[in-house]
Design an enzyme around this catalytic site. Structure first.
Site, PDB file in Angstrom:
ATOM      1  N   GLU A  83       0.816  -1.219   0.000  1.00 53.19           N
ATOM      2  CA  GLU A  83       0.000   0.000   0.000  1.00 53.19           C
ATOM      3  C   GLU A  83       0.852   1.272   0.000  1.00 53.19           C
ATOM      4  O   GLU A  83       1.261   1.753   1.052  1.00 53.19           O
ATOM      5  CB  GLU A  83      -0.942   0.017   1.212  1.00 53.19           C
TER       6      GLU A  83
ATOM      7  N   LYS B 191      -2.470  -2.015  -3.159  1.00 57.57           N
ATOM      8  CA  LYS B 191      -3.519  -1.159  -2.577  1.00 57.57           C
ATOM      9  C   LYS B 191      -3.122   0.307  -2.775  1.00 57.57           C
ATOM     10  O   LYS B 191      -2.460   0.889  -1.920  1.00 57.57           O
ATOM     11  CB  LYS B 191      -3.708  -1.489  -1.093  1.00 57.57           C
TER      12      LYS B 191
HETATM   13  P1  13P Z   1      -9.377   4.260   4.042  1.00 58.27           P
HETATM   14  O1  13P Z   1     -10.218   3.511   3.056  1.00 58.27           O
HETATM   15  O2  13P Z   1     -10.165   4.897   5.147  1.00 58.27           O
HETATM   16  O3  13P Z   1      -8.401   5.197   3.372  1.00 58.27           O
HETATM   17  O4  13P Z   1      -8.501   3.189   4.818  1.00 58.27           O
HETATM   18  C1  13P Z   1      -7.917   2.170   4.103  1.00 58.27           C
HETATM   19  C2  13P Z   1      -6.651   1.789   4.734  1.00 58.27           C
HETATM   20  O5  13P Z   1      -6.449   0.664   5.082  1.00 58.27           O
HETATM   21  C3  13P Z   1      -5.638   2.824   4.902  1.00 58.27           C
HETATM   22  O6  13P Z   1      -4.432   2.232   5.265  1.00 58.27           O
END
Ligand code: 13P
Length: 337
Positions: free
Chosen positions: A177, A219
């Site tokens: 991510e 992600k």
């Molecule tokens: P949000 O969808 O609230 O951005 O959170 C997703 C997430 O896991 C952020 O690390």
């Protein structure tokens, strides 16, 4: 490395019409969420809240996996079943956030690097024993005056790849991510440029560190106008820019991409995902891994006591996003509900 197992798990995480619930708020972050409904941040409240989410009947139809915070991985549901077992029994894959958060990056004012690599190999073994089959690590890229620096992008990309390689060694699928924040006043063009730079660096590092692309899930943020930008790009523009950026950097070997919501409204997050899927065919599965956009309505309806109302709100958002993951959502379905 068990390549087959990693690939099968990654494919299951992005199965058609299903996405990932990000319920891995750290104790500090969940405190902010609870404050908005005047609930004290106690372990009992965190347990009751997550119990409400995970006992939502039917949410498993739209939910392939849930990202847990460490406390929740080792916690029991209200009926005494350990949370990971409760999820697995519904066919929902338990996952675990393993990073230790974004910390100030030395020599780079306003920028951060995510920590948590020391001891990670040993922690992953414990998490796997507790039932976790995938993990998450979030690198944070901030847009501002003269930032992000290449230094920040590369340091975070390097850490993401180190994390991903360790996960795969342990038989755990890494969710990679790299989040470009959407909180500033930048235009969508700036977000596209920074997201391009970020994804380019991330895939170079994943390659250098021998991460199996078939055994991971990306992600990313969507390519979107900063929240404080006076000009807000419309949904069609966001969907097109996001797909253009992803197609430039994400190899088709990656089974799937599961977006974060990043502060978008619930309906925008759903509509953007739906539009992108309607623009297919695409080389990878496109789905959701939302935190706020799946939970905000449920949190409010729950309010600390009304679990049934919370479940209704949760199931609705999960359903809408499940449809968006297939490109079958329609705004009229929101009104009907
Ligand atoms: P949000 O969808 O609230 O951005 O959170 C997703 C997430 O896991 C952020 O690390």
């Amino acid at each position: 490395m068990n390549e087959k197992l990693l690939n099968e798990t990654a494919l299951a995480m992005v199965a058609p019409g299903r996405g990932i619930l990000a319920a891995d708020e750290s104790t500090g972050t969940i405190e902010k969420r609870f404050k908005s409904i005047n609930i004290e941040n106690t372990e009992a409240h965190r347990q009751a809240y997550r119990d409400m989410l995970f006992t939502t009947q039917g949410f498993e139809q739209y939910t392939s996996g849930v990202i847990l915070f460490e406390e929740t991985l080792f916690q029991k549901a209200l009926d005494g079943t350990p949370f990971p077992q409760l999820l697995a029994a519904k066919g929902v894959i338990p996952g675990i956030k393993v990073d230790k958060g974004a910390k100030d990056l030395a020599g780079a004012p306003g920028e951060t690097v995510t920590e948590g690599l020391d001891g990670l190999r040993e922690r992953l073994v414990k998490y796997r024993e507790a039932g976790a089959r995938f993990a998450k690590w979030r690198g944070v890229i901030t847009i501002g005056n003269g930032i992000p620096s290449d230094y920040c992008i590369h340091t975070n990309a390097h850490a993401l790849a180190r994390y991903a390689a360790l996960c795969q060694e342990a038989g755990i699928v890494p969710i990679v991510e790299p989040e470009v924040l959407m909180d500033a006043d930048n235009t969508i063009e700036v977000c596209e440029d920074v997201t391009n730079r970020t994804l380019e660096a991330v895939f170079v590092e994943l390659g250098k560190q021998k991460v199996l692309l078939e055994g991971m899930v990306l992600k990313p943020n969507m390519v979107i106008s900063g929240k404080k930008c006076p000009v807000q790009a419309d949904r069609q523009t966001v969907a097109a820019a996001t797909l253009r950026t992803l197609k430039r950097h994400v190899p088709g070997a990656v089974p799937g991409i599961a977006f974060l919501s990043g502060g978008q409204s619930d309906e925008d997050a759903t509509a953007h995902l739906d539009l992108m899927n309607k623009m297919g065919p695409l080389p990878w599965k496109l789905t959701f891994s939302y935190g706020r956009a799946l939970q905000a309505a449920a949190l409010k309806a729950w309010g600390g006591k009304n679990a049934d109302a919370g479940r209704v709100a949760h199931l609705h958002r999960a359903h809408m996003n499940g449809l968006a993951a297939l490109g079958k959502w329609d705004a009229a379905l929101e009104k009907a509900a």
